[in-house]
Design a protein around this motif. Structure first.
Motif, mmCIF file in Angstrom:
data_model
loop_
_atom_site.group_PDB
_atom_site.id
_atom_site.type_symbol
_atom_site.label_atom_id
_atom_site.label_comp_id
_atom_site.label_asym_id
_atom_site.label_seq_id
_atom_site.Cartn_x
_atom_site.Cartn_y
_atom_site.Cartn_z
ATOM 1 N N LEU A 14 44.895 -36.377 -51.735
ATOM 2 C CA LEU A 14 45.564 -35.865 -50.541
ATOM 3 C C LEU A 14 44.653 -34.926 -49.751
ATOM 4 C CD1 LEU A 14 48.156 -35.607 -48.833
ATOM 5 C CD2 LEU A 14 48.785 -33.685 -50.322
ATOM 6 N N ILE A 15 43.951 -34.057 -50.434
ATOM 7 C CA ILE A 15 43.021 -33.136 -49.760
ATOM 8 C C ILE A 15 41.914 -33.922 -49.061
ATOM 9 C CG2 ILE A 15 41.272 -31.359 -50.160
ATOM 10 C CD1 ILE A 15 43.153 -30.292 -52.387
ATOM 11 N N ILE A 16 41.384 -34.956 -49.719
ATOM 12 C CA ILE A 16 40.326 -35.771 -49.112
ATOM 13 C C ILE A 16 40.866 -36.520 -47.899
ATOM 14 C CG2 ILE A 16 38.852 -37.790 -49.488
ATOM 15 C CD1 ILE A 16 38.430 -36.724 -52.354
ATOM 16 N N ALA A 17 42.074 -37.058 -47.998
ATOM 17 C CA ALA A 17 42.665 -37.779 -46.864
ATOM 18 C C ALA A 17 42.900 -36.841 -45.676
ATOM 19 C CB ALA A 17 43.975 -38.426 -47.289
ATOM 20 N N LEU A 18 43.404 -35.649 -45.941
ATOM 21 C CA LEU A 18 43.614 -34.681 -44.858
ATOM 22 C C LEU A 18 42.293 -34.248 -44.227
ATOM 23 C CD1 LEU A 18 46.442 -32.462 -46.366
ATOM 24 C CD2 LEU A 18 46.625 -34.108 -44.492
ATOM 25 N N GLY A 19 41.282 -34.036 -45.051
ATOM 26 C CA GLY A 19 39.971 -33.666 -44.525
ATOM 27 C C GLY A 19 39.350 -34.759 -43.677
ATOM 28 N N THR A 20 39.460 -35.990 -44.126
ATOM 29 C CA THR A 20 38.926 -37.117 -43.365
ATOM 30 C C THR A 20 39.669 -37.280 -42.042
ATOM 31 O OG1 THR A 20 38.289 -38.224 -45.400
ATOM 32 C CG2 THR A 20 38.421 -39.575 -43.436
ATOM 33 N N ALA A 21 40.987 -37.149 -42.081
ATOM 34 C CA ALA A 21 41.781 -37.252 -40.851
ATOM 35 C C ALA A 21 41.416 -36.121 -39.887
ATOM 36 C CB ALA A 21 43.267 -37.217 -41.178
ATOM 37 N N GLY A 22 41.204 -34.937 -40.408
ATOM 38 C CA GLY A 22 40.817 -33.811 -39.555
ATOM 39 C C GLY A 22 39.474 -34.021 -38.893
ATOM 40 N N VAL A 23 38.519 -34.553 -39.634
ATOM 41 C CA VAL A 23 37.200 -34.828 -39.050
ATOM 42 C C VAL A 23 37.309 -35.946 -38.016
ATOM 43 C CG1 VAL A 23 34.898 -35.736 -39.570
ATOM 44 C CG2 VAL A 23 35.883 -33.971 -41.008
ATOM 45 N N ALA A 24 38.104 -36.966 -38.313
ATOM 46 C CA ALA A 24 38.241 -38.091 -37.391
ATOM 47 C C ALA A 24 38.885 -37.662 -36.078
ATOM 48 C CB ALA A 24 39.059 -39.198 -38.032
ATOM 49 N N VAL A 25 39.840 -36.740 -36.136
ATOM 50 C CA VAL A 25 40.556 -36.305 -34.939
ATOM 51 C C VAL A 25 39.826 -35.171 -34.222
ATOM 52 C CG1 VAL A 25 42.694 -35.223 -34.130
ATOM 53 C CG2 VAL A 25 42.787 -37.056 -35.808
ATOM 54 N N GLY A 26 39.218 -34.281 -34.970
ATOM 55 C CA GLY A 26 38.687 -33.051 -34.389
ATOM 56 C C GLY A 26 37.273 -33.100 -33.872
ATOM 57 N N THR A 27 36.560 -34.178 -34.082
ATOM 58 C CA THR A 27 35.167 -34.242 -33.621
ATOM 59 C C THR A 27 34.976 -35.457 -32.718
ATOM 60 O OG1 THR A 27 34.468 -35.559 -35.522
ATOM 61 C CG2 THR A 27 34.335 -33.175 -35.754
ATOM 62 N N PRO A 28 33.944 -35.440 -31.906
ATOM 63 C CA PRO A 28 33.680 -36.608 -31.061
ATOM 64 C C PRO A 28 33.023 -37.760 -31.823
ATOM 65 C CG PRO A 28 32.078 -34.893 -30.621
ATOM 66 C CD PRO A 28 33.088 -34.312 -31.567
ATOM 67 N N MET A 29 32.883 -37.617 -33.142
ATOM 68 C CA MET A 29 32.284 -38.663 -33.962
ATOM 69 C C MET A 29 33.213 -39.883 -33.988
ATOM 70 S SD MET A 29 31.138 -38.362 -37.979
ATOM 71 C CE MET A 29 30.860 -36.640 -37.744
ATOM 72 N N GLY A 30 32.667 -41.059 -33.942
ATOM 73 C CA GLY A 30 33.468 -42.279 -33.961
ATOM 74 C C GLY A 30 34.150 -42.494 -35.301
ATOM 75 N N ILE A 31 35.230 -43.236 -35.292
ATOM 76 C CA ILE A 31 35.986 -43.483 -36.516
ATOM 77 C C ILE A 31 35.160 -44.303 -37.504
ATOM 78 C CG2 ILE A 31 37.181 -45.539 -35.685
ATOM 79 C CD1 ILE A 31 38.774 -42.840 -37.860
ATOM 80 N N GLY A 32 34.339 -45.211 -37.000
ATOM 81 C CA GLY A 32 33.474 -46.003 -37.889
ATOM 82 C C GLY A 32 32.474 -45.135 -38.622
ATOM 83 N N THR A 33 31.880 -44.200 -37.913
ATOM 84 C CA THR A 33 30.933 -43.271 -38.531
ATOM 85 C C THR A 33 31.638 -42.400 -39.556
ATOM 86 O OG1 THR A 33 29.678 -43.231 -36.481
ATOM 87 C CG2 THR A 33 29.218 -41.495 -38.067
ATOM 88 N N THR A 34 32.822 -41.943 -39.219
ATOM 89 C CA THR A 34 33.579 -41.103 -40.148
ATOM 90 C C THR A 34 33.893 -41.864 -41.427
ATOM 91 O OG1 THR A 34 34.579 -39.901 -38.310
ATOM 92 C CG2 THR A 34 35.679 -39.759 -40.424
ATOM 93 N N LEU A 35 34.321 -43.103 -41.300
ATOM 94 C CA LEU A 35 34.688 -43.877 -42.486
ATOM 95 C C LEU A 35 33.477 -44.325 -43.295
ATOM 96 C CD1 LEU A 35 37.596 -46.054 -41.075
ATOM 97 C CD2 LEU A 35 37.742 -43.976 -42.468
ATOM 98 N N MET A 36 32.320 -44.517 -42.656
ATOM 99 C CA MET A 36 31.137 -44.967 -43.372
ATOM 100 C C MET A 36 30.322 -43.824 -43.956
ATOM 101 S SD MET A 36 29.608 -48.223 -41.294
ATOM 102 C CE MET A 36 29.162 -47.244 -39.890
ATOM 103 N N MET A 37 30.374 -42.632 -43.356
ATOM 104 C CA MET A 37 29.517 -41.543 -43.817
ATOM 105 C C MET A 37 30.293 -40.377 -44.419
ATOM 106 S SD MET A 37 26.715 -41.517 -40.764
ATOM 107 C CE MET A 37 25.737 -40.238 -41.485
#
Length: 64
Positions: A14-37
């Motif tokens: 749950l903590i990892i999922a929330l952190g990943t969602a926060g990075v995906a929403v809060g930064t201009p980084m693309g979702i593909g980059t977030t999921l791959m890196m």
């Protein structure tokens, strides 16, 4: 509160999922980059920290 392995692993997931969602929403980084890196590195770090924490807890429990 007693923690067993499935409950503790679920909290870590749950903590990892929330952190990943926060990075995906809060930064201009693309979702593909977030999921791959970001997600794989968070999973590896979470697994290592979880294993070290479990071993430390076992050590503390036996050293009453």
């Amino acid at each position: 509160m007693e923690f067993d392995l499935p409950r503790a692993a679920g909290i870590v997931a749950l903590i990892i999922a929330l952190g990943t969602a926060g990075v995906a929403v809060g930064t201009p980084m693309g979702i593909g980059t977030t999921l791959m890196m970001v997600l794989p590195s968070m999973l590896v770090f979470g697994a290592v920290a979880f294993a070290v924490g479990m071993k430390h807890g076992e050590f503390r429990a036996t050293r009453a």
